[in-house]
Design a protein around this motif. Structure first.
Motif, PDB file in Angstrom:
ATOM      1  N   ARG A 154      73.533  -0.292  14.131  1.00 25.62           N
ATOM      2  CA  ARG A 154      73.544   0.239  15.610  1.00 25.62           C
ATOM      3  C   ARG A 154      72.309   0.387  16.179  1.00 25.62           C
ATOM      4  O   ARG A 154      72.099  -0.249  17.222  1.00 25.62           O
ATOM      5  N   TRP A 155      71.442   0.902  15.671  1.00 23.94           N
ATOM      6  CA  TRP A 155      69.981   1.070  15.994  1.00 23.94           C
ATOM      7  C   TRP A 155      69.310  -0.203  16.045  1.00 23.94           C
ATOM      8  O   TRP A 155      68.825  -0.647  17.106  1.00 23.94           O
ATOM      9  N   ALA A 156      69.473  -1.076  14.977  1.00 24.81           N
ATOM     10  CA  ALA A 156      69.020  -2.610  15.036  1.00 24.81           C
ATOM     11  C   ALA A 156      69.556  -3.411  16.170  1.00 24.81           C
ATOM     12  O   ALA A 156      68.908  -4.103  16.791  1.00 24.81           O
ATOM     13  N   VAL A 157      70.657  -3.447  16.395  1.00 25.49           N
ATOM     14  CA  VAL A 157      71.414  -4.088  17.699  1.00 25.49           C
ATOM     15  C   VAL A 157      70.790  -3.775  19.033  1.00 25.49           C
ATOM     16  O   VAL A 157      70.504  -4.660  19.607  1.00 25.49           O
ATOM     17  N   THR A 158      70.808  -2.300  19.082  1.00 31.10           N
ATOM     18  CA  THR A 158      70.231  -1.974  20.289  1.00 31.10           C
ATOM     19  C   THR A 158      68.795  -2.429  20.541  1.00 31.10           C
ATOM     20  O   THR A 158      68.475  -2.796  21.874  1.00 31.10           O
ATOM     21  N   GLU A 159      67.964  -2.451  19.479  1.00 27.81           N
ATOM     22  CA  GLU A 159      66.552  -2.790  19.687  1.00 27.81           C
ATOM     23  C   GLU A 159      66.634  -4.398  19.609  1.00 27.81           C
ATOM     24  O   GLU A 159      65.935  -4.964  20.679  1.00 27.81           O
ATOM     25  N   LEU A 160      67.281  -5.232  19.060  1.00 27.60           N
ATOM     26  CA  LEU A 160      67.494  -6.450  19.337  1.00 27.60           C
ATOM     27  C   LEU A 160      67.730  -7.070  20.787  1.00 27.60           C
ATOM     28  O   LEU A 160      67.231  -8.024  21.260  1.00 27.60           O
ATOM     29  N   ALA A 161      68.940  -6.159  21.228  1.00 28.02           N
ATOM     30  CA  ALA A 161      69.167  -6.408  22.610  1.00 28.02           C
ATOM     31  C   ALA A 161      68.295  -6.267  23.659  1.00 28.02           C
ATOM     32  O   ALA A 161      68.105  -7.196  24.614  1.00 28.02           O
ATOM     33  N   ASP A 162      67.417  -5.246  23.325  1.00 24.84           N
ATOM     34  CA  ASP A 162      66.171  -5.000  24.340  1.00 24.84           C
ATOM     35  C   ASP A 162      65.233  -6.309  24.124  1.00 24.84           C
ATOM     36  O   ASP A 162      64.696  -6.663  25.115  1.00 24.84           O
TER      37      ASP A 162
ATOM     38  N   LEU B 208      65.957  -9.308  23.653  1.00 31.64           N
ATOM     39  CA  LEU B 208      66.640 -10.338  23.937  1.00 31.64           C
ATOM     40  C   LEU B 208      66.831 -10.221  25.680  1.00 31.64           C
ATOM     41  O   LEU B 208      67.732 -11.150  26.311  1.00 31.64           O
ATOM     42  N   ASP B 209      66.448  -9.097  26.190  1.00 29.82           N
ATOM     43  CA  ASP B 209      66.757  -8.892  27.468  1.00 29.82           C
ATOM     44  C   ASP B 209      68.146  -8.726  28.099  1.00 29.82           C
ATOM     45  O   ASP B 209      68.692  -9.074  29.140  1.00 29.82           O
ATOM     46  N   ILE B 210      68.821  -8.367  26.946  1.00 32.76           N
ATOM     47  CA  ILE B 210      70.304  -7.864  27.166  1.00 32.76           C
ATOM     48  C   ILE B 210      70.352  -6.212  27.531  1.00 32.76           C
ATOM     49  O   ILE B 210      69.888  -5.591  26.900  1.00 32.76           O
ATOM     50  N   PRO B 211      70.749  -6.284  28.984  1.00 35.25           N
ATOM     51  CA  PRO B 211      70.904  -4.840  29.261  1.00 35.25           C
ATOM     52  C   PRO B 211      71.754  -3.981  28.557  1.00 35.25           C
ATOM     53  O   PRO B 211      73.113  -4.592  28.109  1.00 35.25           O
ATOM     54  N   VAL B 212      71.330  -2.694  28.057  1.00 35.43           N
ATOM     55  CA  VAL B 212      71.948  -1.986  27.242  1.00 35.43           C
ATOM     56  C   VAL B 212      72.269  -0.546  27.878  1.00 35.43           C
ATOM     57  O   VAL B 212      71.199   0.195  28.402  1.00 35.43           O
ATOM     58  N   GLU B 213      73.282   0.115  27.695  1.00 34.84           N
ATOM     59  CA  GLU B 213      73.797   1.183  28.428  1.00 34.84           C
ATOM     60  C   GLU B 213      74.632   2.306  27.403  1.00 34.84           C
ATOM     61  O   GLU B 213      75.565   1.817  26.813  1.00 34.84           O
ATOM     62  N   GLU B 214      74.123   3.405  27.217  1.00 32.49           N
ATOM     63  CA  GLU B 214      74.964   4.488  26.108  1.00 32.49           C
ATOM     64  C   GLU B 214      75.729   5.270  27.361  1.00 32.49           C
ATOM     65  O   GLU B 214      74.889   5.757  28.295  1.00 32.49           O
ATOM     66  N   GLY B 215      76.750   5.748  26.989  1.00 33.44           N
ATOM     67  CA  GLY B 215      77.640   6.446  27.718  1.00 33.44           C
ATOM     68  C   GLY B 215      78.866   6.877  27.139  1.00 33.44           C
ATOM     69  O   GLY B 215      79.026   6.881  26.274  1.00 33.44           O
ATOM     70  N   HIS B 216      79.608   7.730  28.112  1.00 29.48           N
ATOM     71  CA  HIS B 216      81.040   8.267  27.670  1.00 29.48           C
ATOM     72  C   HIS B 216      81.957   7.361  28.221  1.00 29.48           C
ATOM     73  O   HIS B 216      82.105   6.847  29.536  1.00 29.48           O
TER      74      HIS B 216
ATOM     75  N   VAL C 237      77.925 -12.380  23.794  1.00 28.44           N
ATOM     76  CA  VAL C 237      76.707 -11.558  23.421  1.00 28.44           C
ATOM     77  C   VAL C 237      76.467 -11.166  21.887  1.00 28.44           C
ATOM     78  O   VAL C 237      75.397 -11.144  21.260  1.00 28.44           O
ATOM     79  N   GLY C 238      77.752 -10.867  21.568  1.00 30.16           N
ATOM     80  CA  GLY C 238      77.729 -10.437  20.018  1.00 30.16           C
ATOM     81  C   GLY C 238      77.376 -11.583  19.157  1.00 30.16           C
ATOM     82  O   GLY C 238      76.382 -11.381  18.132  1.00 30.16           O
ATOM     83  N   VAL C 239      77.689 -12.859  19.461  1.00 28.98           N
ATOM     84  CA  VAL C 239      77.150 -13.894  18.594  1.00 28.98           C
ATOM     85  C   VAL C 239      75.696 -14.067  18.820  1.00 28.98           C
ATOM     86  O   VAL C 239      74.992 -14.318  17.688  1.00 28.98           O
ATOM     87  N   ARG C 240      75.082 -13.719  19.981  1.00 30.25           N
ATOM     88  CA  ARG C 240      73.440 -13.935  20.185  1.00 30.25           C
ATOM     89  C   ARG C 240      72.990 -12.628  19.249  1.00 30.25           C
ATOM     90  O   ARG C 240      72.269 -13.047  18.653  1.00 30.25           O
TER      91      ARG C 240
END
Length: 283
Positions: free
Chosen positions: A211-219, A221-229, A266-269
């Motif tokens: 999870r941590w690695a994927v959020t770092e990679l998304a950043d 790749l300039d993929i916006p990431v939001e954590e929420g409820h 996005v998942g494939v990227r």
């Protein structure tokens, strides 16, 4: 196969722990699931920190250094001739009578390894097809009961959730307020209008290494990431849905309850970016 039990390599058939061990009796144990690529553990430092966080949450003092634990993992891999593997490292509080821990217990340390396909750009998936998932009534254990950071042997909530999920590959659980938390062995991501979403760690969500690695990679790749409820309808209405864990890495979901997901762009990227990191780091 040979496993590492309390400092010694033993044949798998002889690899046993006492029936009085607290890991067996009470689930009083910490563990980490690791992935070995090319004979080396992926993200060892992150796994070690998380293992220590679990031990701290349990007040479990095993008195072993990270170097010692890592050597036991590598000795297990070498003894079995494994360069590509899934590894489970377990530390229990050891043997004692009664629910209350005693200071004289001698921790039990076990390392078990199983072969997995090669990772990286030339790797093979460990799953045969995109996952099917089902939301279940079983709730995640509240943070006030067992801290989400703690990976313990007490996995009965996950067992019951998987039973509820029937033949689905994964069960999606919720907190007491109905917010999506995670899968029984995975973290949850979904994509809506190009934005990557995942449940926030202020919920009872396990801080997965992938999870941590994927959020770092998304950043990266300039993929916006939001954590929420989020509610289950957020997942069902998403453009794509995928799960992450150490062995699956990034696994797309084809079906959740009655919802169907046809694409996972996005998942494939992110899966490709993850494979790039593994390739560069381990091969």
């Amino acid at each position: 196969m040979q496993y590492h039990v309390n400092g010694d390599l033993v044949d798998a058939d002889d690899a046993t722990v006492s029936v009085r061990d607290r890991g067996f009796q009470y689930g009083d144990a910490a563990f980490e699931t690791l992935r070995a690529y090319g004979g080396q553990v992926f993200a060892w430092s992150a796994h070690q920190r998380r293992l220590e966080a679990t031990c701290d949450a349990l007040s479990l003092d095993h008195d072993l250094s990270g170097r010692d634990l890592r050597e036991r993992v590598h000795e297990t891999l070498a003894a079995n001739g494994l360069a590509e593997a899934a590894v489970r490292l377990t530390i229990t509080r050891g043997e004692s009578s009664g629910l209350t821990p005693t200071d004289d217990a001698d921790p039990t340390v076990v390392v078990v390894a199983e072969p997995l396909p090669r990772g990286g750009l030339d790797g093979e998936r460990v799953w045969d097809a995109p996952a099917t998932a089902r939301t279940v009534d079983a709730q995640h254990v509240p943070e006030a009961t067992v801290p989400a950071v703690a990976k313990t042997h007490n996995r009965l909530d996950g067992v019951l959730a998987r039973i509820d999920a029937g033949d689905a590959d994964e069960a999606i659980t919720f907190d007491a307020d109905g917010h999506v938390t995670e899968g029984t062995t995975s973290n949850v991501f979904f994509v809506d209008d190009g934005v990557l979403h995942t449940p926030s760690l202020d919920l009872p969500v396990h801080p997965g290494i992938t999870r941590w690695a994927v959020t770092e990679l998304a950043d990266d790749l300039d993929i916006p990431v939001e954590e929420g409820h989020y509610r289950p309808e957020d997942l069902r209405g998403a453009d794509e849905l995928f799960l992450t864990n150490t062995t699956w890495e990034v696994r797309p979901v084809a079906h959740l309850d009655g919802a169907t997901y046809d694409t996972c762009k996005v998942g494939v990227r992110l899966a490709r970016a993850f494979a790039d990191v593994v390739e560069a780091s381990h091969y």
